[in-house]
Design an enzyme around this catalytic site. Structure first.
Site, PDB file in Angstrom:
ATOM      1  N   CYS A   2      50.922  33.682  25.196  1.00 48.39           N
ATOM      2  CA  CYS A   2      50.208  32.520  24.719  1.00 48.39           C
ATOM      3  C   CYS A   2      48.802  32.920  24.306  1.00 48.39           C
ATOM      4  O   CYS A   2      48.488  34.086  24.141  1.00 48.39           O
ATOM      5  CB  CYS A   2      50.149  31.448  25.807  1.00 48.39           C
ATOM      6  SG  CYS A   2      51.756  30.973  26.482  1.00 48.39           S
ATOM      7  N   ASN A  78      48.005  33.805  29.855  1.00 44.46           N
ATOM      8  CA  ASN A  78      48.655  34.446  28.719  1.00 44.46           C
ATOM      9  C   ASN A  78      49.398  35.671  29.224  1.00 44.46           C
ATOM     10  O   ASN A  78      48.807  36.534  29.878  1.00 44.46           O
ATOM     11  CB  ASN A  78      47.590  34.872  27.691  1.00 44.46           C
ATOM     12  CG  ASN A  78      48.128  35.837  26.649  1.00 44.46           C
ATOM     13  OD1 ASN A  78      49.280  35.768  26.255  1.00 44.46           O
ATOM     14  ND2 ASN A  78      47.277  36.744  26.203  1.00 44.46           N
ATOM     15  N   GLY A 362      57.890  50.650  22.486  1.00 45.48           N
ATOM     16  CA  GLY A 362      57.771  51.897  23.237  1.00 45.48           C
ATOM     17  C   GLY A 362      56.349  52.351  23.476  1.00 45.48           C
ATOM     18  O   GLY A 362      56.115  53.518  23.801  1.00 45.48           O
TER      19      GLY A 362
END
Length: 645
Positions: A2, A78, A362
């Site tokens: 978020c 978040n 990755g």
């Protein structure tokens, strides 16, 4: 995943226009949370919080934020807490959970453990909790999720992105200390941003605003306590189990999860391990440059996707895409950082967002397991020096002249860098040698007005991190190099990872950066991780059965290369020149525009010079030249209701 923002009055007096300020900040990060927005402010307006929601876990209304606890504490958060299910089980005796969201577990953990709740969280996060007396905020261990702050007229402001702070800053100006670092490394290495007045909460740190004071403390750090008692096989077996567990928890989601597949070892490994799990969306995403075969890595991505059982979606990235998107890339980055890989990352994230809301990447493998060619260059010099001195069998050197020779073919594209390195200070102190390897300012002597910048201080700040015996005990040059990159380069790359995905409302997760992986990897001896000078030797050895042979044997992987040299000398030449020929560009501080234009075509194929200068100029145009627009935003934003909307 978020976006968060907020404000706290240091002297506990009402904050002027608080509701409009929160609204303006929220609007500037709306792309981070397209599924909802929320606002909360204290009755006396001494504190206010804002939230933009991207629904991933607990899609119901009960997951909305800012979220209030029975005690009155309020959270804006978040990120993702991957061990939220385990935390719920542990805390359910003392907390009556009203939702199935990972957000609520933070409130419950804070209620139980206070600031020590951070030791119990496994995930990527930045959050702030107002408990009526203080603001407690924190950022995850590695800086996967962002947190910026500024203090203006006695008010502490914070947000997920710098752009949300611009409407409240006294000015939009460049921080010269941070600029010196950017020109040197193409990222900053401290808590300063390129914007004057804006600070970065560093990874693994928390911040407390209380009684008119702001206190920052470190709650986590990585220590290279090397374990010399176990065999390579033992480390491999342990790492395989840790990685499988990390990928499994990173797949926890109430929406489908895909994966980036670049064609390199790290993203390929994550995709293949994810493909084994039921929760995987079995879909991958790749960007390619088919017009330039030397940049096309799609055959490797296709091989990995086949082995993982993924449906691979690909996008062919063109010069036209660059011309149409580069301003958006710089806008979403907030400040230029790292290399040109942010542009193709933006394009691939856009593709992924059309199919999923969560994607695995990755990021972190190069810094943890030794994936950069410069590590090999550094040991090439070290091997020569030790052979001359007759002590090349000393364990401190990790590689011998004989062992390094078979791996030197990967350095074919790096001859200009090696020539430059060997021409200055050959066989000098290792900190000076590594600084030269990562210093990108050596071909900017005339483009930059160094008389107005403190260039020498940058090396001092570099030394304080590189030579830190608090983290690295000098067992190996390799650990010092990877530790610096982990502390300084990795947060810059994670900024790219976060911004380019969130630009499209997409959540990016990085299983290699689970703290269980990082802490265990820090115990592995360098001569196991980097045996014979082979990049990512340990990772390849551990997962040799999972990775396709063509990936295991390739020697030409160079990150996410972009054909800028070809574009800027061809169809994008006029476009690039026009960017530097604006009237305002002629009066930019710190730069010599005529020299920039005269030398623009002379950069080497993989030089970062053109990218760095172009990014800085666009950054000035997008933010500095439009300063008045950002300043008007508070006045133009109507007051926001203190409720989820």
């Amino acid at each position: 995943m978020c976006g968060i923002a907020g404000a706290v009055a240091l002297d506990r007096t009402p904050i002027k226009n608080l509701s409009s300020v929160l609204g303006a900040m929220s609007n500037l990060i709306a792309h981070r949370g397209p599924d909802g927005r929320g606002f909360w402010h204290a009755p006396n307006d001494i504190c206010g919080l804002a939230h933009r929601r991207l629904s991933i876990i607990d899609l119901s209304e009960s997951g909305h934020q800012p979220m209030t606890a029975p005690s009155g504490a309020v959270l804006t958060f978040n990120g993702e807490i991957y061990n939220y299910l385990e935390l719920m089980d542990e805390l359910k005796g003392s907390w009556n959970f009203r939702s199935r969201s990972d957000s609520e577990t933070i409130l419950a953990a804070y209620d139980r453990w206070g600031a020590d709740c951070l030791d119990h969280l496994r995930g990527m996060f930045s959050f702030a909790i107002w408990d009526g007396d203080r603001l407690f905020a924190a950022r995850d261990r590695f800086g996967i999720k962002p947190f910026y702050y500024a203090v203006v007229d006695g008010v502490f402001y914070f947000a997920s992105e710098i752009k949300a702070l611009l409407p409240v800053l006294p000015e939009i100006a460049t921080d010269p200390e941070a600029l010196s670092e950017y020109i040197t490394f193409q990222y900053t290495i401290g808590d300063r941003s390129l914007f004057k007045h804006v600070h970065v909460l560093l990874p693994g740190h928390a911040i407390i605003v209380e009684n008119g004071e702001i206190r920052v403390r470190r709650y986590w750090d990585v220590h290279y306590n090397v374990d010399f008692d176990h065999t390579p096989k033992w480390f491999e077996e342990r790492m395989a189990g840790i990685m499988e567990d990390s990928v499994a928890v990173h797949l926890r989601s109430d929406v489908p999860v895909g994966a980036y597949v670049s064609g390199g070892i790290d993203s390929s490994l994550i995709a293949i391990l994810a493909g084994r799990e039921e929760a995987s969306g079995k879909v991958g995403f790749h960007g390619k440059f088919t017009e330039f075969p030397g940049y096309d890595e799609s055959p490797y991505a296709e091989a990995v996707s086949k082995q993982a059982g993924f449906d691979l979606h690909q996008i062919d990235i063109t010069a036209s895409d660059f011309q149409n998107s580069i301003e958006k890339v710089i806008y979403h980055l907030d400040q230029p950082v790292a290399g040109p890989g942010s542009f193709p990352q933006y394009m691939v994230s856009k593709l992924a967002a059309e199919h999923v809301k969560v994607v695995l990447g990755g990021q972190g493998g190069d810094e943890i397991f030794g994936g950069y060619a410069r590590y090999l260059i550094a040991y090439f010099e070290q091997a020569i020096s030790s052979a001359i001195d007759g002590n090349h069998r000393n364990g401190n050197f990790v590689v011998t002249p004989e062992s390094i020779i078979p791996h030197l073919t990967v350095l074919q594209e790096y001859k200009p860098l090696i020539r430059q390195l060997f021409s200055k200070g050959l066989f000098g102190p290792i900190d000076e040698r590594y600084f030269r390897l990562i210093d990108r300012s050596t071909d900017l002597e005339n483009e930059v007005d160094w008389s107005s910048l403190d260039r020498s201080a940058v090396f001092g700040r570099f030394q304080s991190i590189f030579n830190s015996e608090r983290n690295v005990r000098k067992e190996a040059y390799f650990d010092s190099m990877t530790h610096f990159d982990f502390k300084c380069l990795l947060p810059a790359l994670l900024q790219v990872e976060d911004r380019m995905s969130m630009a499209h409302g997409l959540e990016s997760r990085v299983p290699l950066l689970d703290h269980s992986v990082v802490e265990f990897a820090a115990t592995i001896p360098a001569d196991i991780k980097f045996k014979g000078g082979q990049m990512k030797h340990f990772l390849k050895s551990t997962f040799s059965r999972e990775l396709p042979p063509q990936l295991m044997n390739r020697r030409d992987k160079m990150g996410f290369p972009v054909p800028l040299k070809e574009w800027f000398s061809g169809e994008l030449h006029d476009f690039a020149m026009d960017i530097f020929q604006t009237q305002k560009n002629r009066s930019r501080p710190y730069f010599n525009t005529d020299v920039i234009l005269g030398n623009f075509d002379k950069a080497e194929r993989f030089s970062r010079k053109t990218w760095g200068l172009l990014s800085l100029e666009l950054w000035h145009q997008i933010f500095h030249d439009r300063a008045a627009e950002y300043k008007r935003m508070v006045d133009e934003t109507p007051p926001q209701l203190s409720a989820a909307q």
